[in-house]
Design a protein around this motif. Structure first.
Motif, PDB file in Angstrom:
ATOM      1  N   HIS A  53       0.679  -1.197   0.092  1.00 46.41           N
ATOM      2  CA  HIS A  53      -0.111   0.009   0.030  1.00 46.41           C
ATOM      3  C   HIS A  53       0.784   1.357   0.210  1.00 46.41           C
ATOM      4  N   PHE A  54       2.057   1.206   0.229  1.00 50.40           N
ATOM      5  CA  PHE A  54       2.813   2.650   0.887  1.00 50.40           C
ATOM      6  C   PHE A  54       4.287   2.613   0.240  1.00 50.40           C
ATOM      7  N   GLY A  55       4.842   1.591  -0.103  1.00 46.05           N
ATOM      8  CA  GLY A  55       6.144   1.354  -0.670  1.00 46.05           C
ATOM      9  C   GLY A  55       7.210   1.670   0.168  1.00 46.05           C
ATOM     10  N   SER A  56       6.901   2.543   0.885  1.00 40.64           N
ATOM     11  CA  SER A  56       7.915   2.955   1.922  1.00 40.64           C
ATOM     12  C   SER A  56       7.510   3.405   3.201  1.00 40.64           C
ATOM     13  N   ILE A  57       8.254   3.609   4.270  1.00 38.59           N
ATOM     14  CA  ILE A  57       7.968   4.063   5.470  1.00 38.59           C
ATOM     15  C   ILE A  57       7.784   5.377   5.539  1.00 38.59           C
ATOM     16  N   GLN A  58       8.505   6.078   4.788  1.00 36.83           N
ATOM     17  CA  GLN A  58       8.338   7.466   4.432  1.00 36.83           C
ATOM     18  C   GLN A  58       7.116   8.008   4.063  1.00 36.83           C
ATOM     19  N   ASN A  59       6.419   7.162   2.736  1.00 29.42           N
ATOM     20  CA  ASN A  59       5.226   7.355   2.138  1.00 29.42           C
ATOM     21  C   ASN A  59       4.136   7.260   3.345  1.00 29.42           C
ATOM     22  N   LEU A  60       4.326   6.235   4.255  1.00 30.87           N
ATOM     23  CA  LEU A  60       3.223   5.871   4.999  1.00 30.87           C
ATOM     24  C   LEU A  60       3.211   6.988   5.959  1.00 30.87           C
ATOM     25  N   LEU A  61       4.440   7.479   6.499  1.00 32.82           N
ATOM     26  CA  LEU A  61       4.502   8.545   7.419  1.00 32.82           C
ATOM     27  C   LEU A  61       3.797   9.931   6.859  1.00 32.82           C
ATOM     28  N   HIS A  62       3.935  10.213   5.790  1.00 26.98           N
ATOM     29  CA  HIS A  62       3.462  11.464   5.251  1.00 26.98           C
ATOM     30  C   HIS A  62       1.890  11.343   4.739  1.00 26.98           C
ATOM     31  N   GLU A  63       1.616  10.221   4.530  1.00 28.14           N
ATOM     32  CA  GLU A  63      -0.077   9.913   4.535  1.00 28.14           C
ATOM     33  C   GLU A  63      -0.655   9.916   6.009  1.00 28.14           C
ATOM     34  N   ALA A  64       0.027   9.254   6.824  1.00 32.47           N
ATOM     35  CA  ALA A  64      -0.551   9.074   8.208  1.00 32.47           C
ATOM     36  C   ALA A  64      -0.499  10.390   8.940  1.00 32.47           C
ATOM     37  N   LEU A  65       0.539  11.301   8.513  1.00 33.93           N
ATOM     38  CA  LEU A  65       0.288  12.863   8.942  1.00 33.93           C
ATOM     39  C   LEU A  65      -0.754  13.396   8.434  1.00 33.93           C
ATOM     40  N   ARG A  66      -0.861  13.361   7.190  1.00 38.42           N
ATOM     41  CA  ARG A  66      -1.950  14.123   6.378  1.00 38.42           C
ATOM     42  C   ARG A  66      -3.412  13.603   7.192  1.00 38.42           C
ATOM     43  N   PHE A  67      -3.453  12.470   7.045  1.00 35.00           N
ATOM     44  CA  PHE A  67      -4.671  11.671   7.675  1.00 35.00           C
ATOM     45  C   PHE A  67      -4.949  12.119   9.137  1.00 35.00           C
ATOM     46  N   ALA A  68      -4.128  12.308  10.140  1.00 35.63           N
ATOM     47  CA  ALA A  68      -3.878  12.607  11.523  1.00 35.63           C
ATOM     48  C   ALA A  68      -4.636  14.411  11.553  1.00 35.63           C
ATOM     49  N   ALA A  69      -3.626  14.997  10.638  1.00 29.25           N
ATOM     50  CA  ALA A  69      -4.260  16.412  10.985  1.00 29.25           C
ATOM     51  C   ALA A  69      -5.595  16.706  10.271  1.00 29.25           C
ATOM     52  N   THR A  70      -6.100  16.063   9.142  1.00 27.73           N
ATOM     53  CA  THR A  70      -7.480  16.071   8.698  1.00 27.73           C
ATOM     54  C   THR A  70      -8.432  15.596   9.574  1.00 27.73           C
ATOM     55  N   GLU A  71      -8.273  14.482  10.150  1.00 24.33           N
ATOM     56  CA  GLU A  71      -9.091  13.827  11.142  1.00 24.33           C
ATOM     57  C   GLU A  71      -9.249  14.791  12.434  1.00 24.33           C
ATOM     58  N   SER A  72      -8.052  15.489  12.974  1.00 25.42           N
ATOM     59  CA  SER A  72      -8.165  15.896  14.075  1.00 25.42           C
ATOM     60  C   SER A  72      -9.024  17.355  13.877  1.00 25.42           C
ATOM     61  N   LEU A  73      -8.626  18.046  12.582  1.00 27.88           N
ATOM     62  CA  LEU A  73      -9.552  19.280  12.268  1.00 27.88           C
ATOM     63  C   LEU A  73     -10.953  19.117  12.447  1.00 27.88           C
ATOM     64  N   ALA A  74     -11.285  17.660  11.532  1.00 31.70           N
ATOM     65  CA  ALA A  74     -12.497  17.567  11.502  1.00 31.70           C
ATOM     66  C   ALA A  74     -13.332  17.394  12.726  1.00 31.70           C
ATOM     67  N   LEU A  75     -12.687  16.798  13.898  1.00 30.41           N
ATOM     68  CA  LEU A  75     -13.338  16.519  15.064  1.00 30.41           C
ATOM     69  C   LEU A  75     -13.273  17.638  15.946  1.00 30.41           C
ATOM     70  N   SER A  76     -12.590  18.748  15.669  1.00 31.95           N
ATOM     71  CA  SER A  76     -12.611  20.101  16.372  1.00 31.95           C
ATOM     72  C   SER A  76     -13.459  20.685  16.111  1.00 31.95           C
ATOM     73  N   SER A  77     -13.766  22.159  16.918  1.00 32.11           N
ATOM     74  CA  SER A  77     -14.505  22.813  16.488  1.00 32.11           C
ATOM     75  C   SER A  77     -14.217  23.929  15.901  1.00 32.11           C
ATOM     76  N   PHE A  78     -13.076  23.952  14.995  1.00 34.04           N
ATOM     77  CA  PHE A  78     -12.449  24.870  14.075  1.00 34.04           C
ATOM     78  C   PHE A  78     -12.928  25.198  12.812  1.00 34.04           C
ATOM     79  N   TYR A  79     -13.492  24.006  12.328  1.00 32.09           N
ATOM     80  CA  TYR A  79     -13.925  23.936  11.007  1.00 32.09           C
ATOM     81  C   TYR A  79     -15.542  23.142  10.818  1.00 32.09           C
ATOM     82  N   PRO A  80     -16.648  23.746  10.395  1.00 30.86           N
ATOM     83  CA  PRO A  80     -16.649  25.331  10.027  1.00 30.86           C
ATOM     84  C   PRO A  80     -16.584  26.395  11.136  1.00 30.86           C
ATOM     85  N   PRO A  81     -16.465  27.533  11.028  1.00 29.96           N
ATOM     86  CA  PRO A  81     -16.112  28.540  11.969  1.00 29.96           C
ATOM     87  C   PRO A  81     -17.610  28.320  13.178  1.00 29.96           C
ATOM     88  N   VAL A  82     -17.268  28.528  14.646  1.00 32.09           N
ATOM     89  CA  VAL A  82     -18.564  28.496  15.463  1.00 32.09           C
ATOM     90  C   VAL A  82     -18.874  29.812  15.375  1.00 32.09           C
TER      91      VAL A  82
END
Length: 193
Positions: A53-82
């Protein structure tokens, strides 16, 4: 969902399950212990599937970081603005408490970026995502001050880091309420000027 046959817990399917497994593996064992085998063991699959799926640990880390940031923002109250300051960063302490592995993973990669320049663009993009969400929120409140955006971002990041490291949810809640109080004061000053 629990798999009684092998005693593991499924946290998603396909690539997402492997990303979540990588996040948990880093959160519990640190970045230096991240291997195809550790991710595969966490996910309950053969390590060849991680490579596929990832080819390298580096690719896995990049995808995981994007996923983690997107998920954290989606679950926070920052977007959409309150609409009210009372809602600003509402539930942030609970989010960190519920999903500390995601936060620990992100901080591990932030620190690793000091040693691995290839991660710097990803970390900058991750920070830009959070800062942009906070900027939109403050702008929505009528607070159009770049330095204030940076200050609020640094404050929130510090609160999350301390709670991730020390687990003091009540301290985070108190700090967040104090931040809201300061924002209310700035909004009041602006309204009266």
């Amino acid at each position: 969902m629990s798999d009684a046959k092998n005693g593991r817990t499924d946290y998603g399917t396909g690539k997402e399950a492997l990303i979540r497994a990588a996040i948990r593996a880093v959160a519990t064992g640190g970045l230096r212990r991240l291997t195809y085998r550790s991710v595969a063991a966490e996910a309950g699959v053969a390590h060849g599937l991680v490579v596929h799926h990832f080819g390298s640990i580096q690719n896995l880390l990049h995808e995981a970081l994007r996923f983690a940031a997107t998920e954290s923002l989606a679950l926070s109250s920052f977007y959409p603005p309150v609409d009210t300051v009372d809602e600003f960063a509402e539930g942030l302490a609970e989010l960190v408490e519920k999903d500390a592995a995601v936060q620990a993973f992100q901080y591990e990669l932030v620190l690793e970026s000091r040693r691995d320049p290839a991660l710097v663009p990803e970390i900058e993009a991750y920070h830009a995502q959070y800062r942009a969400a906070i900027h939109r929120q403050l702008h929505h409140f009528g607070l159009r001050d770049e330095a204030l955006t940076d200050l609020v971002w640094a404050t929130l990041d510090g609160i999350v880091f301390q709670q991730t490291a020390l687990g003091r949810t009540e301290t985070s809640r108190a700090s967040l309420e104090r931040l809201r109080s300061l924002l209310r004061g700035l909004m009041s000053e602006r309204a009266n000027s």
